[in-house]
Design an enzyme around this catalytic site. Structure first.
Site, PDB file in Angstrom:
ATOM      1  N   THR A  31     -52.167  93.482  22.748  1.00  0.00           N
ATOM      2  CA  THR A  31     -52.205  94.870  23.228  1.00  0.00           C
ATOM      3  C   THR A  31     -51.092  95.670  22.547  1.00  0.00           C
ATOM      4  O   THR A  31     -51.294  96.824  22.165  1.00  0.00           O
ATOM      5  CB  THR A  31     -52.034  94.913  24.761  1.00  0.00           C
ATOM      6  N   HIS A  32     -49.940  95.030  22.410  1.00  0.00           N
ATOM      7  CA  HIS A  32     -48.847  95.703  21.687  1.00  0.00           C
ATOM      8  C   HIS A  32     -49.271  95.949  20.227  1.00  0.00           C
ATOM      9  O   HIS A  32     -49.059  97.036  19.678  1.00  0.00           O
ATOM     10  CB  HIS A  32     -47.575  94.847  21.736  1.00  0.00           C
TER      11      HIS A  32
ATOM     12  N   GLN B  52     -33.792 101.594  29.877  1.00  0.00           N
ATOM     13  CA  GLN B  52     -34.643 102.553  29.157  1.00  0.00           C
ATOM     14  C   GLN B  52     -33.854 103.784  28.704  1.00  0.00           C
ATOM     15  O   GLN B  52     -34.046 104.289  27.601  1.00  0.00           O
ATOM     16  CB  GLN B  52     -35.815 102.981  30.038  1.00  0.00           C
TER      17      GLN B  52
ATOM     18  N   HIS C 146     -48.227  93.008  12.646  1.00  0.00           N
ATOM     19  CA  HIS C 146     -46.768  93.040  12.482  1.00  0.00           C
ATOM     20  C   HIS C 146     -46.004  92.090  13.417  1.00  0.00           C
ATOM     21  O   HIS C 146     -44.856  91.748  13.126  1.00  0.00           O
ATOM     22  CB  HIS C 146     -46.232  94.477  12.663  1.00  0.00           C
ATOM     23  N   ASP C 147     -46.611  91.694  14.522  1.00  0.00           N
ATOM     24  CA  ASP C 147     -45.932  90.747  15.423  1.00  0.00           C
ATOM     25  C   ASP C 147     -46.745  89.468  15.585  1.00  0.00           C
ATOM     26  O   ASP C 147     -46.619  88.753  16.600  1.00  0.00           O
ATOM     27  CB  ASP C 147     -45.693  91.392  16.797  1.00  0.00           C
TER      28      ASP C 147
ATOM     29  N   HIS D 188     -45.185  91.103  23.754  1.00  0.00           N
ATOM     30  CA  HIS D 188     -45.602  90.889  22.367  1.00  0.00           C
ATOM     31  C   HIS D 188     -46.949  90.160  22.308  1.00  0.00           C
ATOM     32  O   HIS D 188     -47.043  89.004  21.898  1.00  0.00           O
ATOM     33  CB  HIS D 188     -44.527  90.103  21.603  1.00  0.00           C
ATOM     34  N   ASN D 189     -47.968  90.863  22.710  1.00  0.00           N
ATOM     35  CA  ASN D 189     -49.320  90.304  22.653  1.00  0.00           C
ATOM     36  C   ASN D 189     -50.202  91.247  21.843  1.00  0.00           C
ATOM     37  O   ASN D 189     -49.700  92.203  21.232  1.00  0.00           O
ATOM     38  CB  ASN D 189     -49.846  90.098  24.075  1.00  0.00           C
TER      39      ASN D 189
HETATM   40  N1  LIG Z   1     -39.100 100.180  26.083  1.00  0.00           N
HETATM   41  C1  LIG Z   1     -38.287  99.263  25.520  1.00  0.00           C
HETATM   42  N2  LIG Z   1     -37.159  98.919  26.132  1.00  0.00           N
HETATM   43  C2  LIG Z   1     -36.313  98.041  25.585  1.00  0.00           C
HETATM   44  N3  LIG Z   1     -36.549  97.430  24.425  1.00  0.00           N
HETATM   45  C3  LIG Z   1     -37.687  97.733  23.767  1.00  0.00           C
HETATM   46  C4  LIG Z   1     -38.596  98.652  24.290  1.00  0.00           C
HETATM   47  N4  LIG Z   1     -39.631  98.761  23.423  1.00  0.00           N
HETATM   48  C5  LIG Z   1     -39.383  97.925  22.416  1.00  0.00           C
HETATM   49  N5  LIG Z   1     -38.201  97.314  22.611  1.00  0.00           N
HETATM   50  C6  LIG Z   1     -37.527  96.344  21.721  1.00  0.00           C
HETATM   51  O1  LIG Z   1     -37.600  96.876  20.423  1.00  0.00           O
HETATM   52  C7  LIG Z   1     -38.042  95.854  19.579  1.00  0.00           C
HETATM   53  C8  LIG Z   1     -38.768  96.313  18.376  1.00  0.00           C
HETATM   54  O2  LIG Z   1     -39.138  95.153  17.638  1.00  0.00           O
HETATM   55  P1  LIG Z   1     -39.954  93.990  18.364  1.00  0.00           P
HETATM   56  O3  LIG Z   1     -41.347  94.450  18.608  1.00  0.00           O
HETATM   57  O4  LIG Z   1     -39.752  92.742  17.637  1.00  0.00           O
HETATM   58  O5  LIG Z   1     -39.231  93.842  19.785  1.00  0.00           O
HETATM   59  C9  LIG Z   1     -38.973  95.041  20.441  1.00  0.00           C
HETATM   60  C10 LIG Z   1     -38.237  95.011  21.712  1.00  0.00           C
HETATM   61  O6  LIG Z   1     -37.295  93.983  21.683  1.00  0.00           O
END
Ligand SMILES: Nc1ncnc2c1ncn2[C@@H]1O[C@@H]2COP(=O)(O)O[C@H]2[C@H]1O
Length: 866
Positions: A581-582, A798, A618-619, A578-579
Site C-alpha cells: 500500500t505504501h 509528527q 522502491h521499498d 512498508h507494504n
Molecule cells: N509520518 C511519518 N512519521 C515519521 N516517520 C516517517 C513518516 N513517514 C515516513 N517516515 C520515515 O521516513 C522514511 C522514508 O524512507 P523509508 O520509506 O525507508 O522509511 C520512512 C520512515 O522511516
C-alpha cells in the site's frame, strides 16, 4: 628550476642518515657537537667515531659526520647475513621497503665504488692478533695484504691504495708515526682509514703515545684481540662508520660544489628559520654574505612578511613540501622581488623536521603578470606584501593547471574552471577576489552537504521523540537487514505464477475509485480494501496505462501486469507501513507529480515510465525494520552491502533480479541495449535517492539548482510561482528533479488530507513500536527508545517530522512544481497534530479513537485487517 639542488641536498642528508655538524668556513648545518679522533675498544658496543675532516676542503664548508651504525640495524638480524643497508656504494644498498622518509636511499660518491674493500695489515710479527683480523677480513670478503716491514707496507699501499690500513703499534719495531705520516702524504690517502692496534694496557694508564698516534694521522686506535668475532665486529664498524664517512665526506664536497655552481638560490635553515647555509647564487643575487646571515633568521634577513613564513611553516612542520611565491628583499638595494619558492623539510634525527631547504627560482616573477589577474600586486609595488593572496593565487593556478591536464571532467572541475575565469575578469577588486577564493575553497571540500547536517541541524532537535526519529533517519549508521527467510510474506513469490484469469478485471467500485487516481486526495486505504490488499496491482496498471508505459517500453499489458503482480507479492503484507500500500501510495504521488505542467515539460516518456517503476519498487522486500535495527542484527544483506545503503541497494537489486529472472515479467525485454541501460540507471538512481541519510544532500542539490535565484525557499513560496528562474535542463539537473520527486512521494503522507495523514502516522508508529518491542525481546540496542508504545507521543513525532524533514522539502518542491495543496494540507495537519498533542491524544490508542470518531468516514478503509 634547472638542476635540482634540494634533491641533491637531500641526498646528502637522507642518504647518510647523518648530521652535518661542522661548516668550517662560515658555520653551517649544525646538529651534533663535533667529535675528535678517539679510541674505542674492540669489545665496546657503542662506538664513537672520529672526525675525518683532514685539511680544509676547497669550499671549506663541511664537515664531519658522526654516525651510529646500529641505528638502522637494530632488529635486523646478524649483519653479515645480509648486505647492510649502510652501504658504501649505491649498488650495495638493498631495497628496503621499511625505510622511513628520512632514510631515503641516495648514492654516495666514492673514489672506487665497486671494488672489494682492500685491507692492509702491517704486522712485524704475524701473531694470533694478526691472524684474527686476517680471518675476520676474509669472512667479510676484504682483499687482504699483509706486510711485515715499514717500507714494504708503504710500497704495498702505493700500489693498491687500500681502503683500510691496520697497523700493529703494540711493539715499537719501527716508527709507526712515520709510516702513518708517509701514507698520509700519499696523494689520495684521504680516502683511506688508518687504524692503530694497541695493547689493552694502553688505556689503563695515561698513555701519551695514543695521542701522538692520532696526531700523526691515524684515524683511530683499537684494542688488540685474538677473537675472530670481535675482529669481525670491529671491521664492520670500521667499514660502516669510518670508511662510509669518508664516502659521505666526498659526497658532501661534491654536492656543495654543485650547489655553489647552480643557478637556483638555495638556502638551508634550521627549524626556526635560522640560516645554516646559503649558496653562491643566493649570495650574489640577494646581496647576502654567508657570514652575515649566520645565527640570523629568514625573517630578519630576507622575508619580511610573517604571513608568508607561516603559510610555508604549516606545510613544512608537518613534513610536507611547500611551493609558492615568496617576496624577498635584496639586501643591497632594499628592492622587493617575488620569487617562486620550493621548500622541503628534512630531518637529521627523529621524526620531526630539523631543517628546511628553500630553493628560489633565479628569475623573479614579473609583478605585472600577477597584477593582471589580482589586485594584490599593488601592495607588492608599495613594498608591503599581500602574500597570502599572491601565494594562494599561485597555488590555485598551479593546481588548476594540474587539474586541467587530467583527463577528468567532473562537475567540480568545470565549476572551478568557471570560477577561475570569473576571477580573471575581476580586475583589482580584492574583496570580490577574496569572496571567490572562499567559494572555491568551500567547493573543493568533498563533504559539501553532509557537514551541514552534522554540525548544525541535529543540535536544534530538543524533543526526545523527534531526536530519536531524526537521528534514526539521518544518521549514517550501518543498515543491515533481517534474515532472508523472514523476509517472505505468506503470499509472496520471487517467481511469477501466472494467474489463471490473465489480466485482472477490476470490480466497478474499484474502477470508479481508480478514476481519481491522479488526485492528491486519492484514498489509498480504500483501494487497499477494495483490492484486497493488492493496491499496487490495480493502481499500477491504471497508471501504466495512463502514462502509456507499455508503448514506451515496447511491452505488452500482460507483462506489465505480471510484473506488478510479482512486485506486489514481494512486499511484506505483514508490515504495518512498508507494504505494497505504501508502494502504491508512492507510485500514486509520483503519478500526481508527473501530471504537473512543470514535470511534463521536463520528463521524457522513458523518465515517466522509469519513475513509476522506481516508485512501485522502491521499498521492495522491505523487512519492516529500520536500518539501525538491521545493522545491529548482523543480517546477511548488511554483510553483502557492507552496511552501506543496505535496504535501498537491496530494493533496487531485488527489483532487477525479479524482473530479469522471468521473461513473463521482464518489462525491459524489448528495449535496445542503450535504452535498457538508461532505464536501469534511472530506476536505480531513484531508488537509492530514497535513502534518508542522504536527505539533505539531495534537497540541497535540488535547491541549489532550482531555487538558487531566490534568497530562500520561503520567499519563493510566498512570492507564488517562479517563472523567474530557469536552470539548464540537462540530464544532471533532470536527475535532481527525479530524485526530489521520488523523495517527496516517499514521505508525502504528512501532506495528504488529514484522514490519510493520520492513518500513515499510526502505521509508521506501529512499525516503529514493533521494532522497539523486537529490540527489547532480542536484547538488541534500542535504536529509538522514545518510540515505545506505552509512552510515545505520536503527535509530537509528527510535528517533529514535519519541522525537520518535511517542511523545507515540500516548500522547495511546491516552488518548483506548483502544488499549493501540498503545503496547505501539511500546514492544516500540523495544526491538528498540535491540537491533538495539547488535548493529550498522544498514544496509538488515542489516535485510533480519534480515527473512529473525528475521522470516521475513512474508518472502514483504514483499519488494518490482518
Ligand atoms: N509520518 C511519518 N512519521 C515519521 N516517520 C516517517 C513518516 N513517514 C515516513 N517516515 C520515515 O521516513 C522514511 C522514508 O524512507 P523509508 O520509506 O525507508 O522509511 C520512512 C520512515 O522511516
Amino acid at each position: 628550476m634547472g638542476c635540482s639542488p634540494s634533491a641533491l641536498l637531500e641526498q646528502i642528508h637522507k642518504g647518510s642518515s647523518a648530521s652535518l655538524d661542522k661548516v668550517e668556513k662560515c658555520g653551517g648545518i649544525k646538529k651534533s657537537p663535533p667529535v675528535t679522533n678517539s679510541v674505542t675498544t674492540a669489545t665496546d658496543t657503542v662506538v664513537s667515531v672520529n672526525s675525518i675532516s683532514r685539511g680544509p676542503s676547497k669550499h671549506g664548508k663541511l664537515l664531519s659526520m658522526p654516525f651510529n651504525p646500529f641505528r638502522r640495524e637494530l632488529g635486523r638480524g646478524v649483519l653479515h647475513h645480509r648486505k647492510s643497508s649502510l652501504a658504501l656504494t649505491p649498488e650495495e644498498e638493498p631495497f628496503d621497503i621499511n625505510r622511513g622518509p628520512n632514510e631515503t636511499k641516495y648514492g654516495l660518491i666514492s673514489p672506487t665504488p665497486k671494488h672489494n674493500l682492500k685491507l692492509l695489515l702491517v704486522f712485524v710479527h704475524p701473531d694470533p692478533v694478526c691472524d684474527a683480523f686476517s680471518k675476520a677480513a676474509d669472512k667479510l670478503g676484504f682483499e687482504i695484504t699483509i706486510s711485515s716491514t715499514n717500507p714494504g707496507a708503504l710500497e704495498e699501499y702505493n700500489s693498491k691504495f687500500h681502503d683500510l690500513v691496520l697497523v700493529d703499534t703494540r711493539v715499537k719495531h719501527f716508527d709507526n708515526d712515520l709510516l702513518c705520516r708517509s701514507i698520509r702524504n700519499t696523494k689520495g690517502s684521504q680516502h683511506s682509514v688508518i687504524i692503530s692496534i694497541v695493547r689493552k694496557s694502553a688505556f689503563e694508564r695515561d698513555d701519551i703515545s695514543i695521542a701522538s698516534l692520532l696526531e700523526s694521522g691515524f684515524n683511530r686506535c683499537i684494542l688488540e684481540s685474538t677473537n675472530v668475532l670481535v675482529c669481525v665486529n670491529e671491521l664492520i664498524l670500521l667499514k660502516h662508520c669510518d670508511m662510509r664517512t669518508i664516502a659521505q665526506h666526498a659526497t658532501c664536497q661534491a654536492m656543495y660544489t654543485a650547489l655553489d655552481k647552480c643557478r637556483d638560490l638555495v638556502i638551508v635553515t634550521d627549524d626556526s628559520y635560522k640560516f645554516q647555509y646559503i649558496n653562491a647564487a643566493c649570495e650574489k643575487q640577494l646581496g647576502l654574505r654567508q657570514e652575515d646571515t649566520l645565527g640570523k633568521t629568514l625573517q630578519e634577513q630576507l622575508v619580511y612578511d610573517t604571513v608568508q613564513i607561516n603559510t610555508m611553516s604549516s606545510s613544512l612542520l608537518r613534513g610536507r613540501e611547500w611551493s609558492g611565491p615568496m617576496t624577498l628583499k635584496r639586501k643591497s638595494t632594499q628592492e622587493a622581488l617575488v620569487s617562486s619558492c620550493r621548500s622541503v623539510p628534512f630531518s637529521c634525527a627523529g621524526r620531526l623536521p630539523t631543517h628546511f631547504i628553500l630553493v628560489f627560482d633565479p628569475n623573479p616573477i614579473d609583478p605585472n603578470l600577477l597584477s593582471q589577474s589580482r589586485g594584490s600586486i599593488h601592495s607588492i609595488r608599495r613594498g608591503s606584501t599581500d602574500v597570502r593572496s599572491i601565494s594562494s593565487d599561485y597555488l590555485r593556478r598551479t593546481s588548476l593547471a594540474k587539474l586541467n591536464a587530467l583527463p577528468l571532467e567532473a562537475p567540480i572541475t568545470k565549476v572551478i574552471g568557471l570560477i577561475d575565469q570569473i576571477r580573471e575578469n575581476l580586475g583589482t577588486n580584492t574583496q570580490l577576489i577574496q569572496l571567490i577564493d572562499k567559494v572555491e575553497d568551500i567547493l573543493k571540500s568533498s563533504e559539501l552537504y553532509v557537514s551541514y547536517v552534522k554540525e548544525d541541524y541535529k543540535m536544534r532537535v530538543d524533543e526526545p521523540v523527534v531526536s530519536d526519529l531524526i537521528t534514526a533517519l539521518l544518521s549514517k549508521t550501518p543498515q543491515p537487514s533481517i534474515t532472508a527467510s523472514s523476509r517472505r510474506s505468506s503470499n509472496d513469490s520471487s517467481v511469477f505464477r501466472p494467474s489463471r484469469t490473465g489480466l485482472i478485471k477490476a470490480p466497478v467500485a474499484l474502477r470508479e475509485l481508480l478514476d481519481s487516481a491522479l488526485t492528491w486526495e486519492f484514498d489509498i486505504f480504500k483501494l487497499e480494501d477494495l483490492s484486497r490488499k493488492r493496491p499496487l496491482q490495480h493502481l499500477g496498471m491504471s497508471l501504466f496505462n495512463h502514462f502509456d508505459v507499455g508503448t514506451t517500453l515496447n511491452c505488452d499489458d500482460r507483462t506489465l501486469s505480471n510484473w506488478l503482480t510479482v512486485i506486489e507479492a514481494n512486499y511484506h503484507a505483514e508490515n504495518w507501513y512498508h507494504n505494497s500500500t505504501h508502494a502504491a501510495d508512492v507510485m500514486q504521488a509520483t503519478a500526481g507529480f508527473l501530471e504537473k505542467e512543470r514535470m511534463k515539460s521536463i520528463m521524457e516518456p522513458l523518465d515517466e515510465a522509469t519513475s513509476l517503476i522506481a516508485a512501485a519498487s522502491h521499498d521492495l522486500d522491505h523487512p519492516g525494520k529500520s536500518s539501525a535495527f538491521l545493522s545491529n542484527s548482523n543480517n546477511p544483506l548488511a554483510i553483502l552491502y557492507n552496511d552501506v545503503t543496505v535496504l535501498e541497494q537491496h530494493h533496487a537489486a531485488m527489483m532487477f533480479k525479479l524482473t530479469l529472472g522471468d521473461e513473463r515479467v521482464n518489462i525491459f525485454k524489448n528495449l535496445d541495449r542503450d535504452t535498457y541501460k538508461l532505464a536501469r540507471h534511472n530506476v536505480i538512481d531513484m531508488i537509492l535517492a530514497t535513502e534518508m541519510t542522504k536527505h539533505f544532500e539531495h534537497l540541497a542539490k535540488f535547491v541549489n539548482v532550482f531555487c538558487a535565484r531566490n534568497s530562500g525557499t520561503s520567499e519563493m513560496i510566498d512570492s507564488g510561482h517562479s517563472e523567474d528562474y530557469s536552470p539548464i535542463l540537462n540530464q544532471e539537473n533532470t536527475t535532481l528533479v527525479k530524485r526530489m520527486m521520488i523523495k517527496c512521494a516517499d514521505v508525502s503522507n504528512p501532506t495528504r488530507p488529514l484522514r490519510l495523514c493520520v492513518e500513515w502516522a499510526r502505521r509508521i508508529a506501529e512499525e516503529y513500536f514493533q521494532q522497539t518491542d523486537d529490540e527489547k525481546s532480542r536484547g538488541l540496542p534500542v535504536v529509538m527508545p522514545m518510540f515505545d508504545r506505552q509512552s510515545c507521543s505520536v503527535p509530537k513525532s509528527q510535528i517533529g517530522f514535519v519541522d525537520y524533514i518535511i517542511n523545507d522539502m515540500f516548500e522547495a518542491w511546491h516552488a518548483f512544481i506548483d502544488m499549493p495543496e501540498l503545503l496547505s494540507y501539511m500546514r492544516q495537519n500540523y495544526i491538528r497534530w498540535k491540537e491533538f498533542d495539547e488535548q493529550g491524544h498522544t498514544t496509538l490508542i488515542h489516535i485510533q479513537k480519534l480515527q473512529a470518531t473525528l475521522l470516521s468516514p475513512a474508518v472502514s478503509c483504514i483499519s488494518k485487517s490482518d
